[in-house]
Enzyme design. Structure first.
Site, PDB file in Angstrom:
ATOM      1  N   ALA A   1      41.673  40.326  42.635  1.00 53.22           N
ATOM      2  CA  ALA A   1      42.515  39.157  42.417  1.00 53.22           C
ATOM      3  C   ALA A   1      43.946  39.619  42.144  1.00 53.22           C
ATOM      4  O   ALA A   1      44.189  40.767  41.780  1.00 53.22           O
ATOM      5  CB  ALA A   1      41.994  38.339  41.244  1.00 53.22           C
TER       6      ALA A   1
ATOM      7  N   GLY B   1      37.556  40.555  42.718  1.00 52.79           N
ATOM      8  CA  GLY B   1      37.375  39.369  43.543  1.00 52.79           C
ATOM      9  C   GLY B   1      37.028  39.699  44.980  1.00 52.79           C
ATOM     10  O   GLY B   1      36.376  38.912  45.671  1.00 52.79           O
TER      11      GLY B   1
ATOM     12  N   GLU C   1      33.375  40.289  45.014  1.00 48.37           N
ATOM     13  CA  GLU C   1      32.745  38.981  44.846  1.00 48.37           C
ATOM     14  C   GLU C   1      32.776  38.181  46.147  1.00 48.37           C
ATOM     15  O   GLU C   1      31.803  37.500  46.496  1.00 48.37           O
ATOM     16  CB  GLU C   1      33.449  38.210  43.726  1.00 48.37           C
TER      17      GLU C   1
ATOM     18  N   GLU D   1      36.663  44.714  36.290  1.00 48.46           N
ATOM     19  CA  GLU D   1      37.334  43.783  35.377  1.00 48.46           C
ATOM     20  C   GLU D   1      37.290  44.243  33.918  1.00 48.46           C
ATOM     21  O   GLU D   1      38.190  43.923  33.131  1.00 48.46           O
ATOM     22  CB  GLU D   1      36.715  42.387  35.492  1.00 48.46           C
TER      23      GLU D   1
END
Length: 259
Positions: A66, A111, A114, A134
């Protein structure tokens, strides 16, 4: 439709969606998420598209994570809303009635990992790296990573990756069952497209029902058996099923219409 952060190419009923922010290693920001949401809608609504590939621009990264710069303005409430938006998009991909494959080149972190896991399956280049780092930011995954990683590779392996923030290479990801195939960087899109060419020759209604039935099992839904039996019965009455059985008996190739 014109996009600022995506490159779209449709060929032979396959839509290739390339996340194009190479200067940011294709990091997911609000604009990418919004445009990706719209692109998935286009895939679902277009009669000219039977399946899709999601990949990243360049050789360094599929999606490196992200866009952390957007986190600074988030509080608890807006952070939860941000995570739920991402989860909603990734659930749309996961539940798509058309097969969507992640072609993972380079880093698929945070992300990006993911996003890859939300696709129906994954093909990786030999330079791919996967991880959920993270914890290094004092955070946890927010777009479904804790759930899908556990479902795909098991509790022990998932928890180790989550709490260490370590990356794994493509071969380890293959051995863990996170990816289906590992190929050279040059072969990555060719491999994904060759699989989808096979899928696209099958009956679209049957493909869609396979996706939903497997999703029942993936989620541990005990109603999956009932769904399977019910949809098997319904599909028997379709034009495609009649064509498929006739073609088999007549020893010819079936021509499916999605009806």
């Amino acid at each position: 439709m014109k996009y600022n952060t995506l490159l779209i190419d449709v060929e032979n009923d396959i839509c290739t969606i390339t996340i194009h922010r190479p200067e940011k290693l294709n990091a997911l920001n609000a604009e990418v998420l919004k445009e990706l949401d719209l692109a998935i809608d286009e895939v679902m609504q277009s009669s000219d598209i039977r399946s899709a590939i999601i990949t990243g621009s360049g050789e360094k990264a599929f999606v490196a994570g992200a866009d952390i710069s957007e986190f600074a303005s988030l509080d608890a409430a807006s952070g939860e809303a941000y995570a739920r938006r991402g989860q909603s998009l990734f659930e749309k991909i996961e539940n798509s009635s058309k097969i969507i494959v992640a072609a993972v080149n380079g880093f698929a972190l945070g992300g990006g990992c993911e996003l890859a896991m939300a696709c129906h399956f994954r093909v990786a280049s030999d330079n791919a790296k996967f991880g959920q780092p993270e914890v290094n930011l004092g955070l946890i995954p927010g777009f479904g990573g804790t759930q899908r990683l556990t479902q795909l590779i098991g509790k022990g392996r998932a928890l180790e990756l989550l709490v260490t923030g370590n990356m794994i290479d493509a071969i380890t990801a293959f051995n863990y069952g996170l990816v289906n195939h590992v190929v050279s960087r040059e072969e990555l899109l060719l491999k994904a497209k060759s699989i989808l060419a096979v899928v696209n020759a099958k009956a679209p209604l049957a493909v869609a029902r396979c996706i939903t039935a497997v999703q029942h099992a993936y989620e541990g839904n005990k109603q999956g058996y009932s769904y399977e039996a019910r949809e098997f019965g319904k599909l028997l009455t379709t034009t495609d099923a009649k064509e498929g059985t006739s073609a088999f008996l007549e020893k010819r190739k079936a021509f499916f219409q999605g009806k």
